[in-house]
Design a protein around this motif. Structure first.
Motif, PDB file in Angstrom:
ATOM      1  N   ALA A 152     -26.120  40.282 -59.925  1.00  0.00           N
ATOM      2  CA  ALA A 152     -26.347  39.513 -60.632  1.00  0.00           C
ATOM      3  C   ALA A 152     -26.011  38.182 -60.705  1.00  0.00           C
ATOM      4  O   ALA A 152     -27.057  37.034 -60.148  1.00  0.00           O
ATOM      5  N   LEU A 153     -24.714  38.088 -60.720  1.00  0.00           N
ATOM      6  CA  LEU A 153     -24.521  37.257 -59.894  1.00  0.00           C
ATOM      7  C   LEU A 153     -24.455  36.733 -58.224  1.00  0.00           C
ATOM      8  O   LEU A 153     -24.954  35.188 -58.403  1.00  0.00           O
ATOM      9  N   HIS A 154     -25.020  37.344 -57.830  1.00  0.00           N
ATOM     10  CA  HIS A 154     -25.379  37.224 -56.580  1.00  0.00           C
ATOM     11  C   HIS A 154     -26.649  35.629 -56.964  1.00  0.00           C
ATOM     12  O   HIS A 154     -26.870  35.270 -56.674  1.00  0.00           O
ATOM     13  N   VAL A 155     -27.373  36.729 -57.689  1.00  0.00           N
ATOM     14  CA  VAL A 155     -28.693  36.161 -57.839  1.00  0.00           C
ATOM     15  C   VAL A 155     -28.449  34.292 -58.489  1.00  0.00           C
ATOM     16  O   VAL A 155     -29.429  34.164 -57.870  1.00  0.00           O
ATOM     17  N   GLN A 156     -27.552  34.330 -59.368  1.00  0.00           N
ATOM     18  CA  GLN A 156     -27.800  33.692 -60.068  1.00  0.00           C
ATOM     19  C   GLN A 156     -27.023  32.286 -59.179  1.00  0.00           C
ATOM     20  O   GLN A 156     -27.520  31.043 -59.123  1.00  0.00           O
ATOM     21  N   GLU A 157     -26.287  32.939 -57.814  1.00  0.00           N
ATOM     22  CA  GLU A 157     -25.436  31.704 -56.638  1.00  0.00           C
ATOM     23  C   GLU A 157     -27.197  31.600 -55.941  1.00  0.00           C
ATOM     24  O   GLU A 157     -26.653  29.866 -55.397  1.00  0.00           O
ATOM     25  N   LEU A 158     -27.976  31.967 -56.195  1.00  0.00           N
ATOM     26  CA  LEU A 158     -29.048  31.537 -54.914  1.00  0.00           C
ATOM     27  C   LEU A 158     -29.701  31.368 -55.386  1.00  0.00           C
ATOM     28  O   LEU A 158     -30.355  30.394 -54.862  1.00  0.00           O
ATOM     29  N   LEU A 159     -30.418  31.525 -56.552  1.00  0.00           N
ATOM     30  CA  LEU A 159     -31.839  30.833 -57.550  1.00  0.00           C
ATOM     31  C   LEU A 159     -31.057  30.959 -58.344  1.00  0.00           C
ATOM     32  O   LEU A 159     -32.350  30.360 -59.240  1.00  0.00           O
ATOM     33  N   GLY A 160     -29.940  30.406 -59.227  1.00  0.00           N
ATOM     34  CA  GLY A 160     -29.793  30.252 -60.512  1.00  0.00           C
ATOM     35  C   GLY A 160     -30.463  28.984 -61.033  1.00  0.00           C
ATOM     36  O   GLY A 160     -30.805  29.069 -62.305  1.00  0.00           O
TER      37      GLY A 160
END
Ligand code: TXA
Ligand code: MG
Length: 336
Positions: A152-160
């Motif tokens: 989920a953190l990857h998503v936050q970094e990429l598209l947050g």
């Protein structure tokens, strides 16, 4: 920033389902990678997915459903092969390309007369799909061309900054995207190697062929471009090629399947599996690529893995990440 909610919380599922039904997008976990979902029956919602990802419209999306019985609502000509594969691998990391029904919009399928469908094997994804009661079109939740997110953190970094909500379901257990298998012709064709090894599919239906790069280009538009690429330059070694020595002034990273003695000079090393297990390696692949990408390196040397089981999907992603998959032939000139 996107709200990050624990996907096992029923309230979070309710909130996510309400957003999807209202035409918004939501990032959610699957067993393969995190997806960026939208109601597949709502063109405006689907258009947002393309815009947020900066994804070209010729690259069709996978439709996610909660139950294999729903497949007939969106696809036709579901033959014995499809039935056998669904029975064996759904829920799971297998996407079937079937003839589409008109209710799935041309935006989802990039104007093809086929639709890609799967039932994901993640409790949070299934809870969301059951709650929302519409099919959910979802590509991987990363900007187009970059490494897919497995937390989920990857998503936050990429598209947050671009999306309202991320459901956190922990790290993805499979770690590479689903296998895409087209059943629209007499011969079943693997358009993208992925989480279900081709050997396992062949044990259920045969014959099965692995699409050549040119076939994959023609039939699965998304495979046309180099993909899964970190920003740092990767060099994939040939099988058996010795691991090069690194010069004093270079900052080079190394991606290994398993630990190796006597590699010196590398500024950062990632090992995918202590005992060379390809399933474990697949689960660790994208996070390792992201760490190497963040390490401020000049380049990364990548050791190839054996091409059986999940090794085929790993090598497919590594070749694309290294850009030696027809990047030169990319007609639109995307810089990835
Ligand atoms: O594991 C996965 O499949 C993940 C999770 C989120 O489910 N999704 C995923 O989606 O990887 P995406 O959009 O990154 O990749 C979808 C692939 C692309 O290569 C696309 O070209 C292919 O599926 N595809 C989709 N619809 C197709 C169709 N009708 N015919 C042929 N290929 C299709
Ligand atoms: Mg993707």
């Amino acid at each position: 920033m996107a709200q990050l909610l624990t996907g096992t919380d029923p309230q979070a599922i309710f909130t996510a389902a309400a957003l999807l039904r209202a035409g918004d997008v939501v990032a959610f976990p699957t067993e393969t990678v995190y997806g960026l979902g939208a109601n597949a029956l709502d063109e405006r919602a689907v258009a947002q997915v393309f815009a947020i990802k900066n994804r070209p419209h010729f690259d069709p999306l996978i439709v996610h459903i909660a139950d294999k019985d729903a497949v007939a609502l969106y696809a036709t000509d579901i033959d014995e092969r499809a039935a056998a594969l669904m029975e064996r691998f759904w829920p799971g990391p297998l996407t079937l390309v079937l003839r589409k029904r008109p209710n799935i919009s041309d935006l989802v399928t990039a104007g093809l007369d086929t639709v890609a469908i799967r039932v994901p094997a993640h409790p949070v994804a299934l809870a969301l799909l059951r709650a929302v009661q519409v099919p959910v079109a979802a590509p991987s939740a990363n900007p187009f061309g970059y490494v897919s997110p497995t937390t989920a953190l990857h998503v936050q970094e990429l598209l947050g900054t671009a999306i309202p909500l991320i459901l956190d379901g922990g790290p993805c257990t499979v770690g590479v995207e689903s296998t895409v298998c087209a059943l629209t012709e007499r011969q079943a064709i693997i358009l993208r190697p992925g989480g279900v090894p081709i050997e396992a599919i062949e044990a259920v239906i045969s014959p099965v062929t692995l699409a050549s790069p040119t076939q994959a280009d023609a039939r699965s538009p998304g495979t046309l471009l180099s993909h899964y690429a970190p920003h740092v330059k990767l060099r994939l070694l040939a099988p058996g090629e010795p691991i090069p020595h690194v010069g004093e002034n270079e900052r080079v990273g190394l991606l290994l399947l398993q630990p190796r003695p006597n590699v010196i000079g590398y500024a950062a090393t990632e090992v995918l599996s202590q005992d060379g297990n390809l399933t474990e390696a697949a689960a660790n692949l994208f996070a390792a690529l992201r760490r190497l990408d963040a390490a401020g390196l000049d380049a990364v040397i990548v050791e190839p893995v054996p091409e059986h089981g999940l090794g085929r999907a790993i090598m497919d992603r590594l070749r694309r990440a290294a850009g030696n998959t027809r990047r030169a032939g990319n007609p639109l000139g995307f810089v990835l």
